[in-house]
Design an enzyme around this catalytic site. Structure first.
Site, PDB file in Angstrom:
ATOM      1  N   ASP A   1       0.983  -1.291  -0.082  1.00  9.81           N
ATOM      2  CA  ASP A   1      -0.129  -0.116   0.086  1.00  9.81           C
ATOM      3  C   ASP A   1       0.839   1.379   0.136  1.00  9.81           C
ATOM      4  O   ASP A   1       2.226   0.996  -0.188  1.00  9.81           O
ATOM      5  CB  ASP A   1      -1.098   0.076   1.163  1.00  9.81           C
ATOM      6  CG  ASP A   1      -0.447   0.266   2.636  1.00  9.81           C
ATOM      7  OD1 ASP A   1       0.746   0.320   2.516  1.00  9.81           O
ATOM      8  OD2 ASP A   1      -1.101   0.331   3.588  1.00  9.81           O
TER       9      ASP A   1
ATOM     10  N   CYS B   1       3.477  -2.544   3.929  1.00 12.48           N
ATOM     11  CA  CYS B   1       2.447  -1.560   4.208  1.00 12.48           C
ATOM     12  C   CYS B   1       3.496  -0.581   5.392  1.00 12.48           C
ATOM     13  O   CYS B   1       4.267  -0.856   5.363  1.00 12.48           O
ATOM     14  CB  CYS B   1       1.210  -2.000   4.919  1.00 12.48           C
ATOM     15  SG  CYS B   1       1.235  -2.788   6.357  1.00 12.48           S
TER      16      CYS B   1
ATOM     17  N   THR C   1       3.160  -0.600   8.585  1.00 12.11           N
ATOM     18  CA  THR C   1       3.951  -1.314   9.596  1.00 12.11           C
ATOM     19  C   THR C   1       4.211  -3.055   9.294  1.00 12.11           C
ATOM     20  O   THR C   1       5.051  -3.684   9.984  1.00 12.11           O
ATOM     21  CB  THR C   1       2.614  -1.795  10.898  1.00 12.11           C
ATOM     22  OG1 THR C   1       1.675  -2.200  10.330  1.00 12.11           O
ATOM     23  CG2 THR C   1       2.531  -0.384  11.439  1.00 12.11           C
TER      24      THR C   1
ATOM     25  N   HIS D   1      12.186 -22.278   9.963  1.00 10.71           N
ATOM     26  CA  HIS D   1      11.425 -22.982  10.824  1.00 10.71           C
ATOM     27  C   HIS D   1       9.742 -22.816  10.527  1.00 10.71           C
ATOM     28  O   HIS D   1       9.167 -23.868  10.946  1.00 10.71           O
ATOM     29  CB  HIS D   1      11.667 -22.398  12.263  1.00 10.71           C
ATOM     30  CG  HIS D   1      12.846 -22.813  12.846  1.00 10.71           C
ATOM     31  ND1 HIS D   1      13.305 -22.716  14.259  1.00 10.71           N
ATOM     32  CD2 HIS D   1      13.867 -23.569  12.144  1.00 10.71           C
ATOM     33  CE1 HIS D   1      14.201 -23.294  14.274  1.00 10.71           C
ATOM     34  NE2 HIS D   1      14.842 -23.616  13.355  1.00 10.71           N
TER      35      HIS D   1
ATOM     36  N   HIS E   1      10.134 -29.520  12.175  1.00  5.19           N
ATOM     37  CA  HIS E   1       9.604 -28.093  11.508  1.00  5.19           C
ATOM     38  C   HIS E   1       8.544 -28.478  10.558  1.00  5.19           C
ATOM     39  O   HIS E   1       7.303 -27.832  10.500  1.00  5.19           O
ATOM     40  CB  HIS E   1      10.660 -27.096  11.044  1.00  5.19           C
ATOM     41  CG  HIS E   1      11.779 -26.692  11.871  1.00  5.19           C
ATOM     42  ND1 HIS E   1      11.339 -26.142  13.167  1.00  5.19           N
ATOM     43  CD2 HIS E   1      13.035 -27.131  12.076  1.00  5.19           C
ATOM     44  CE1 HIS E   1      12.615 -26.103  13.887  1.00  5.19           C
ATOM     45  NE2 HIS E   1      13.613 -26.738  13.058  1.00  5.19           N
TER      46      HIS E   1
HETATM   47  C1  RB5 Z   1      -2.025   3.008   6.347  1.00  5.06           C
HETATM   48  O1  RB5 Z   1      -2.300   4.306   6.812  1.00  5.06           O
HETATM   49  C2  RB5 Z   1      -1.647   2.054   7.274  1.00  5.06           C
HETATM   50  O2  RB5 Z   1      -2.742   1.784   8.191  1.00  5.06           O
HETATM   51  C3  RB5 Z   1      -1.096   0.614   6.723  1.00  5.06           C
HETATM   52  O3  RB5 Z   1      -0.061   0.893   5.695  1.00  5.06           O
HETATM   53  C4  RB5 Z   1      -0.756  -0.171   7.695  1.00  5.06           C
HETATM   54  O4  RB5 Z   1       0.141   0.058   8.452  1.00  5.06           O
HETATM   55  C5  RB5 Z   1      -1.593  -1.215   8.395  1.00  5.06           C
HETATM   56  O5  RB5 Z   1      -1.377  -2.016   9.095  1.00  5.06           O
END
Ligand code: RB5
Length: 149
Positions: A7, A64, A66, A97, A132
Site C-alpha cells: 500500500d 504496508c 507497519t 522454521h 519443523h
Molecule cells: C495506512 O495508513 C496504514 O494503516 C497501513 O499501511 C498499515 O500500516 C496497516 O497495518
C-alpha cells in the site's frame, strides 16, 4: 517467481525491493500499488496471497506502514504463512522454521536498506524439514479445522 504488493505506507520499501530484484535478475509479478496515494492494504494482500496460494508464484513480499495489517489480511487466505519481519534473524528463521511463504515489512518501521537485506535473506534461506515440517503441518491442520492437540 515472486509476487509483490504494497500500500502507500510500504511503497518506498517496494521501490527499493524491485530495484534489488531487477539487479539480481529475479523475476516478479507486481500487483501494485504504484504510488504513495492512499489505498486499502487488504486489496494488495489478497492479490498476492491468492497468487502464492494458487501456485502462480512461489513466494510473496508485502509492505504496508507497519507490515502488520497487510500480513493479517494475507494470513486469511488458506495456505498462506505471512510473517512480519523487523530483523535479520527473523527473516532467516521464518523461512527455516515456519516455512513462511510471504515476507511482510513496514515502511514506517524499517529502512529501505533493511528491507533489501531482509528480502535477500528470506529469498536465500531454505526450509528445514523434520520437526519443523510437523509443526507447519499443525498450523495447516488448525487452518483446516482438523487439529487435535
Ligand atoms: C495506512 O495508513 C496504514 O494503516 C497501513 O499501511 C498499515 O500500516 C496497516 O497495518
Amino acid at each position: 517467481m515472486i509476487a509483490l504488493g504494497c500500500d502507500h505506507g510500504g511503497y518506498n520499501l517496494m521501490v527499493a525491493i524491485k530495484k534489488y530484484l531487477d539487479e539480481k535478475n529475479i523475476a516478479y509479478k507486481d500487483f501494485g500499488t504504484d504510488s504513495e496515494a492512499s489505498v486499502d492494504y487488504p486489496v494488495y494482500a489478497y492479490k498476492v496471497a491468492t497468487e502464492v496460494a494458487g501456485g502462480g508464484c512461489e513466494l510473496g513480499i508485502l509492505c504496508c506502514g507497519t507490515g502488520i495489517g497487510i500480513s493479517m489480511a494475507a494470513n486469511k487466505v488458506k495456505g498462506i504463512r505471512a510473517a512480519v519481519v523487523n530483523n535479520e534473524f527473523g527473516a532467516e528463521m521464518t523461512r527455516r522454521h515456519n516455512h513462511a511463504n510471504i515476507l511482510c515489512m513496514g515502511g514506517r518501521v524499517i529502512t529501505e536498506e533493511q528491507a533489501v537485506k531482509f528480502t535477500d535473506i528470506f529469498l536465500n534461506t531454505p526450509e528445514e524439514g523434520g520437526r519443523h515440517d510437523n509443526r507447519v503441518a499443525m498450523i495447516t491442520a488448525i487452518e483446516n479445522g482438523e487439529f487435535e492437540p
